[in-house]
Write a protein that holds these residues in place. Sequence first.
Motif, PDB file in Angstrom:
ATOM      1  N   LEU A  14      -0.731   4.571  13.696  1.00 41.61           N
ATOM      2  CA  LEU A  14       0.166   4.415  14.843  1.00 41.61           C
ATOM      3  C   LEU A  14      -0.508   3.532  15.889  1.00 41.61           C
ATOM      4  O   LEU A  14      -1.703   3.666  16.145  1.00 41.61           O
ATOM      5  N   VAL A  15       0.282   2.604  16.439  1.00 46.34           N
ATOM      6  CA  VAL A  15      -0.211   1.751  17.529  1.00 46.34           C
ATOM      7  C   VAL A  15       0.443   2.221  18.834  1.00 46.34           C
ATOM      8  O   VAL A  15       1.675   2.278  18.912  1.00 46.34           O
ATOM      9  N   ALA A  75       3.740  -3.634  20.801  1.00 43.08           N
ATOM     10  CA  ALA A  75       3.422  -2.526  19.892  1.00 43.08           C
ATOM     11  C   ALA A  75       3.907  -2.832  18.466  1.00 43.08           C
ATOM     12  O   ALA A  75       3.209  -2.578  17.459  1.00 43.08           O
ATOM     13  N   ARG A  76       5.128  -3.417  18.370  1.00 42.40           N
ATOM     14  CA  ARG A  76       5.668  -3.729  17.048  1.00 42.40           C
ATOM     15  C   ARG A  76       4.838  -4.826  16.365  1.00 42.40           C
ATOM     16  O   ARG A  76       4.546  -4.770  15.155  1.00 42.40           O
ATOM     17  N   ALA A  77       4.443  -5.837  17.137  1.00 44.44           N
ATOM     18  CA  ALA A  77       3.664  -6.925  16.549  1.00 44.44           C
ATOM     19  C   ALA A  77       2.296  -6.445  16.073  1.00 44.44           C
ATOM     20  O   ALA A  77       1.828  -6.817  14.976  1.00 44.44           O
ATOM     21  N   THR A 101       0.755  -6.446  12.173  1.00 44.34           N
ATOM     22  CA  THR A 101      -0.404  -7.278  11.809  1.00 44.34           C
ATOM     23  C   THR A 101      -1.665  -6.475  11.534  1.00 44.34           C
ATOM     24  O   THR A 101      -2.657  -7.037  11.040  1.00 44.34           O
ATOM     25  N   SER A 102      -1.665  -5.210  11.872  1.00 45.08           N
ATOM     26  CA  SER A 102      -2.888  -4.411  11.668  1.00 45.08           C
ATOM     27  C   SER A 102      -2.834  -3.556  10.419  1.00 45.08           C
ATOM     28  O   SER A 102      -3.688  -2.692  10.208  1.00 45.08           O
ATOM     29  N   LYS A 118       2.440   0.947   5.342  1.00 48.32           N
ATOM     30  CA  LYS A 118       1.867   0.304   4.144  1.00 48.32           C
ATOM     31  C   LYS A 118       2.987   0.156   3.116  1.00 48.32           C
ATOM     32  O   LYS A 118       3.624   1.150   2.760  1.00 48.32           O
ATOM     33  N   GLN A 119       3.210  -1.057   2.664  1.00 49.59           N
ATOM     34  CA  GLN A 119       4.254  -1.339   1.681  1.00 49.59           C
ATOM     35  C   GLN A 119       3.618  -1.547   0.298  1.00 49.59           C
ATOM     36  O   GLN A 119       2.691  -2.332   0.136  1.00 49.59           O
ATOM     37  N   VAL A 120       4.151  -0.833  -0.705  1.00 50.26           N
ATOM     38  CA  VAL A 120       3.658  -0.906  -2.102  1.00 50.26           C
ATOM     39  C   VAL A 120       4.778  -1.476  -2.974  1.00 50.26           C
ATOM     40  O   VAL A 120       5.922  -0.983  -2.916  1.00 50.26           O
ATOM     41  N   VAL A 121       4.432  -2.516  -3.791  1.00 45.17           N
ATOM     42  CA  VAL A 121       5.416  -3.169  -4.669  1.00 45.17           C
ATOM     43  C   VAL A 121       5.120  -2.728  -6.106  1.00 45.17           C
ATOM     44  O   VAL A 121       3.997  -2.945  -6.613  1.00 45.17           O
TER      45      VAL A 121
END
Length: 527
Positions: free
Chosen positions: A185-186, A83-85, A89-90, A151-154
């Motif tokens: 959510l996965v 689930a974490r992987a 990756t998605s 989602k990571q925003v820089v």
Amino acid sequence: MKRPAALRDASLRAAKLRSATLRPAKLRPGALQFWRGWSIGLRMAFITMLPVTLLFTSFVWYSWYAHRAQVDEELAERGRILARALAETSEYNVISGNLSDLRLTINGLVQSDSSVYRIDVVDMNGQNTVFALSEHPIEAEGRSFEAPIRKQVVWINLFSDNGTPHVSASSDTRPPTLTTEVVGLVRVTMSPTNMLAKQLHRFRVELAMAALALAASGALAYILARSLTVPLREAISVLRRIRGGNYRVQLPVTTGGEVGELQASIGEMSVALDQSKQDLENKVAERTRDLLASRNEALRADADKRKLIQKVNSIIEEERKSIAVEIHDELNASLIAVRLESQTIQQLAAKVTPGDEIDQIRAKAQAITKLALDLYANGRRLVRRLRPEVLDMLGLHGAVEEMVSHYRSSSGVHFEFESQGDFSKIGNELAISAYRIVQEALSNIMKHSQAGFARVSLALSDEDGALHIEVQDDGEGFDPAVASEGIGIIGMRERVFALGGSIHVQSRPGEGTLVAITLPLSDVATA
């Protein structure tokens, strides 16, 4: 006939040995009771197999528990990692909307991993965007593992604080500003079916090996139990033959330890018992000869005693008859003369001039007359008790009937009399004895029974040539096994035995008493 002391002691020792060998010992109150009827072999097999069975059960339970726990741990670890992987990756596919690649990825995972039942990718609104279901024949058990898609925003600042373009320097270590946002959510649903199948195969192999070990233990227990039960069964068979009286037996010693000692002891005991039997048989034969001689002497003494009792009874009856005749002929005649003399005194006093002295003489004469009449009546009753005149006048039947009528009229007991046969051929001696026996029985009823009804029966049988007497009442009764016999019953028994007859007393508390007597006619003189 009593056995000699030596024979009784040997029999007692043999009985104790048989009891100790053949019968189960009495268990203490706190001991186990369920195996009390088990054989030695079954007990030994139980003792041997009980810990092995408990160990087998514990091993099987722990093995199955360990396999299940291993499946649960591996399934949880694989589900969380997967689930974490997928969540990491998605991220790009969910944000960009390129779900076809994501669908291919999760389909490949589901088909390649047989422990994955279903994978769902859910957006922020809770709607399934992509899902894949396993085609393997597995079952879902509701074990789901979830991981958020972030989602990571820089944020990079290209200008300095004074508004001039920022120029990076080697000493500038400030990191760019990072922000995260959950965009989905996965959810991975795992199934333990295939893992359990593999672990079940391993468990079956372990169970088969444990079952083989258990079977080997059972075979060993059977062999050990048989090595003990076979010698014991042979020993028991020999002991039964000894109990049946066959002391010449052979029991070879086939094993060691306590069982071997038991076999040797039984062999020695059989030899000793055989020798003791020979000695006891010799002593019993000698003692039997002595007892037979003593018995014959006792029978002769008993016959002499009966003759003596019969003779004494005859003398007593003759003496009673003589005393009765003297009372009747002499004392009663003297009393009649005294009465006549007193009456004459009364007549003479009546002719003399009346006065106090004459009145006293007349009163004394009347008193003498009354006293003579009372003494005469007492003499008559005494004569009847010593020698019943009705027995000579009416015979046994009439005498007994008159006695029953007397008791009926002088007491509150209802007496009945029954008779059958011709009593005229009964001899004088037998008639007197029968009369005295009935008299004693009726006297016991009046003294002790507290009865309301009594029956006297006389029957003269031509078939067995005997006089049968029965006296029955409905009184209190007694227990012959507890109560001792009274003088009355002892006297009746001695009279009966002196005449060669038999007597039977039957009684129970609260059920009355029955006295049955049989007197043979052939053993006494008949008329």
